[in-house]
Design an enzyme around this catalytic site. Structure first.
Site, short mmCIF file in Angstrom:
data_model
loop_
_atom_site.label_atom_id
_atom_site.label_comp_id
_atom_site.label_asym_id
_atom_site.label_seq_id
_atom_site.Cartn_x
_atom_site.Cartn_y
_atom_site.Cartn_z
N SER A 1 57.40 37.65 -41.21
CA SER A 1 56.69 37.11 -40.07
C SER A 1 55.24 36.91 -40.32
O SER A 1 55.02 36.18 -41.23
CB SER A 1 56.93 38.16 -38.62
OG SER A 1 56.59 37.51 -37.57
N ASP B 1 65.50 31.47 -34.71
CA ASP B 1 64.51 32.27 -34.59
C ASP B 1 63.43 31.79 -33.56
O ASP B 1 62.92 30.74 -33.29
CB ASP B 1 63.52 32.19 -35.80
CG ASP B 1 62.50 33.53 -35.79
OD1 ASP B 1 61.90 33.74 -34.83
OD2 ASP B 1 62.31 33.91 -37.05
N HIS C 1 64.89 35.85 -35.32
CA HIS C 1 63.86 36.72 -36.01
C HIS C 1 64.15 37.86 -36.73
O HIS C 1 63.63 38.36 -37.79
CB HIS C 1 62.63 36.81 -35.13
CG HIS C 1 61.20 37.07 -35.67
ND1 HIS C 1 60.56 35.95 -36.42
CD2 HIS C 1 60.56 38.07 -35.64
CE1 HIS C 1 59.55 36.62 -36.89
NE2 HIS C 1 59.47 37.84 -36.61
#
Length: 712
Positions: free
Chosen positions: A564, A649, A684
């Site tokens: 991320s 995501d 995610h």
């Protein structure tokens, strides 16, 4: 589903000529990567023009986009076919260390003991409770294994039992965009009520009447948590009443109940500012009132006890926060009285309130501290921890009237322990230590330590390390360096049984506690954000140089990993200093910083301005351009790279890594591996299920070990 395509002799042929240039010679032993088509797109801002040839990928409904992603997956399968058995072996090895028929330590709440357990061979938890005694019959709340059948992804969250113990609200996400549908189960009959409340965070809060449920709604497009609604059982969700709407797009909102059960609390939060509203939980149809109106850069959190609110705040420049107190009927900051002052060398992170004790969670010199203070007394003491680097935090403590504090402790070489500590007698009971099964693990075989690198500007950067004691530090060891470095999020040195698969094959594991986190206090965070963001990247590089200089590893054996915002980190690092690393893993990486931050329709964008800056302002725009990984790809050699994402995501959209990979393929001048794996069913957080996610870890580890020539 992931398609596992076996490598067959012969060339790899792609069918979509609009996307793939098919001008390669047919070679039976060659595998060629996808080559994405280029469509010129000019992006204008602040009298400058950026050209983005892969902007067309920003459309998950476009069949050409899906085709390209599938071809990247096929290429990845071909390139890793020789490691498939090793991946399977690694998965089996990691899974074999985990106790399959495991359960959590029970905690008691409102007359019931609650626990979560797993059964052998099953991927999902079973939530249950027992009335009054642990010897009572088990009442199954949810068997998520049954609920998840037929779903590629399944997440159950937001479990919330009503005060009368008869109802439980819960949220379900089957897409992995953190977009939950709330339902309610009758715990007396087992019936799932007809109510279905869509597009929520999954969390909810019961009023004390046991029929009024408050929940947080998300914006359909941006997925920003922006509305608090009230639902009365037996009514239709389209009749629910809007209680509060957060109209400032840089804020999110949420609702919860105080530990005292007296108040419903609506919180509003941006990166730098907080605001709270309260309402008596016995009066769900009343009007919420503001505790303290929002002021730019004023952060605070509230905890109710007896007739007061205790307030953790940075008021008056308290960078590392201080604790204040105010009467529950006079909550404005003019009434706040100091309880614990601000300290330059201690970060005040949290408190737990008990009838006779105040428990303070703080951080000094990077290490967690737990301080016990007795009310109306000078008596106080710290819990002793002797490890050089460790992680400790208070756990579930739902009751005021108890002398028992539950906390959790672990370190890089010590499995996690759940401990009950008697604050009066100072006796502790280890309720459970994480069991690493298989009989091969002995924590005495591993060493953890903390060392300090020196950054270019003279700042000392702490590093937590773990490795087998029998390793010789001669520069030949492979080393995986991990970091995050954003949002003030601290990556503490925690134990992982999965990580043993690297350590037992000779890897050193290092966590770089770089600026942008809060490891060394709030100033550590402030020095790694906005127009100081470059410190995050240079800190990571300086840590790498230190580890090489000290012979923990070498350039030929050093690997970097981040996910991320940590993916942004390693993406920036390999543009700046690619020669330091043999390989990197970038998981769901935030790499197209400028374009994303200029698009306020993308989930989370507007709430990020205080972290990265608002590129609609020229100074931030220009600064972001200096480090945005996608914008800074150039003709140079890059390390071997494994990049992963999820099609659904909601935090870092799949097209960011997709565009990055396409541009890297276009410009890089080396023959190193560039692999891109897209989970077409996940978001995610990757795959759902307790063990399914281990397959993704096995893939990452196989990538690293294969580069080291380690095949078993």
């Amino acid at each position: 589903m992931k398609r596992l395509i076996l490598f067959l002799l012969g060339s790899l042929t792609f069918v979509n000529s609009n996307i793939i240039a098919q001008n390669y010679p047919v070679l039976k032993t060659e595998i060629y990567p996808p080559k994405a088509k280029k469509i010129a797109k000019e992006l204008k801002a602040h009298n400058t023009i950026r050209n983005d040839d892969y902007y067309w990928m920003n459309d998950r409904e476009n069949p050409e986009v899906i085709s390209y992603l599938e071809q990247e997956n096929e290429y990845n399968e071909q390139m890793t076919a020789h490691t498939k058995q090793f991946q399977s072996d690694l998965f089996d090895e990691m899974k074999a260390r985990i106790k399959e028929d495991d359960s959590s330590v029970p905690y008691k709440l409102n007359g019931y003991w609650y626990l979560t357990r797993f059964e052998k061979g099953k991927d999902y938890p079973i939530y249950s409770r027992k009335k009054e005694s642990l010897d009572a019959p088990e009442e199954i709340l949810f068997d998520v294994n049954e609920m998840a059948k037929g779903h590629e992804y399944y997440s159950l969250g937001g479990l919330n039992v009503s005060s009368d113990n008869k109802l439980i609200a819960f949220g379900v996400d089957t897409v992995s965009r953190r977009n939950y549908t709330i339902q309610v189960k009758n715990l007396q009959t087992g019936e799932i009520l007809k109510e279905k409340i869509k597009t929520t965070t999954g969390g909810s809060t019961w009023a004390n009447d046991n029929k009024t449920l408050f929940y947080t709604k998300k914006d359909d497009k941006t997925l920003r948590s922006n509305q608090i609604y009230k639902h009365v059982l037996g009514t239709k969700s389209n009749e629910d009443q809007l209680v509060f709407e957060e109209k400032d797009e840089t804020y999110n909102t949420y609702i919860y109940k105080s530990k005292s059960k007296k108040y419903l609390i609506i919180g509003c939060h941006s990166t730098l500012t907080s605001e709270y509203r309260i309402l008596e939980a016995d009066n769900p149809h009343g009007e919420f009132r503001i505790v303290q109106s929002r002021e730019r850069n004023l952060e605070y959190g509230i905890m109710h006890f007896e007739d007061s609110f205790y307030i953790l705040t940075n008021k008056d420049g308290a960078t590392n926060f201080k604790l204040m107190k105010t009467p529950e009927d006079k909550t404005g900051q003019e009434n706040w009285v100091e309880v614990i002052p601000h300290r330059e060398d201690y970060l005040l992170e949290d408190i737990d309130i008990f009838e006779h004790y105040l428990v303070i969670s703080e951080r000094n010199d990077g290490l967690n501290k737990i301080k016990i203070t007795k009310w109306h007394s000078d008596e106080s003491y710290y819990l002793p921890f002797n490890n050089e680097t460790y992680t400790v935090y208070t756990s579930i403590n739902p009751d005021f009237d108890t002398d028992i504090l539950r906390y959790t402790y672990n370190s890089l070489n010590n499995p996690t322990s759940v401990i009950d500590f008697n604050m009066a007698t100072k006796e502790k009971v280890v309720l459970k230590e994480q069991e690493v099964i298989g009989g091969k693990f002995n924590k005495e075989n591993y060493k953890s330590e903390r060392v300090w690198a020196t950054a270019e500007d003279g700042t000392k950067i702490p590093i937590s390390l773990v490795y087998r004691k029998d390793l010789k530090m001669d520069g030949s060891n492979p080393l995986l360096q991990y970091a995050y470095g954003s949002y003030g999020s601290t990556i503490d040195p925690y134990f992982s049984s999965v990580r043993l698969s690297l350590l037992d094959r000779g890897f050193v594991y290092a966590i770089a506690h770089i600026r942008g986190g809060e490891y060394l206090g709030r100033a550590w965070y402030e020095d790694g954000k906005l127009l100081k963001k470059m410190n995050t990247f240079t800190d990571f590089i300086d840590v790498s140089k230190y580890l090489i200089d000290q012979k923990y590893t070498s350039e030929e054996h050093l690997y970097a990993m981040g996910g991320s915002a940590g993916g942004l980190l390693v993406g920036a690092v390999v543009n700046i200093a690619p020669e330091l690393y043999n390989g990197i893993i970038a998981a769901v990486p935030f790499v197209d910083v400028v374009t994303t931050m200029l698009d306020d329709s993308i989930p989370l964008t507007t709430g990020e301005y205080d972290e990265w800056g608002n590129p609609n302002e020229e100074a931030y725009y220009k600064y972001m351009l200096t480090y945005s990984p996608y914008d800074n790809v150039e003709k140079q050699s890059y390390p071997n790279m494994l990049i992963t994402t999820g099609l659904h995501d909601s935090q870092v959209q799949y097209w960011e890594p997709a565009k990055w990979v396409a541009k890297l393929r276009e410009l890089k001048i080396d023959n190193n591996k560039l692999l891109f794996h897209i989970n077409m069913d996940a978001g995610h957080g990757g795959a759902s299920g307790r063990f399914e996610a281990l397959k993704e870890v096995a893939e990452e580890y196989a990538f690293l070990l294969d580069l080291e020539g380690i095949t078993e």
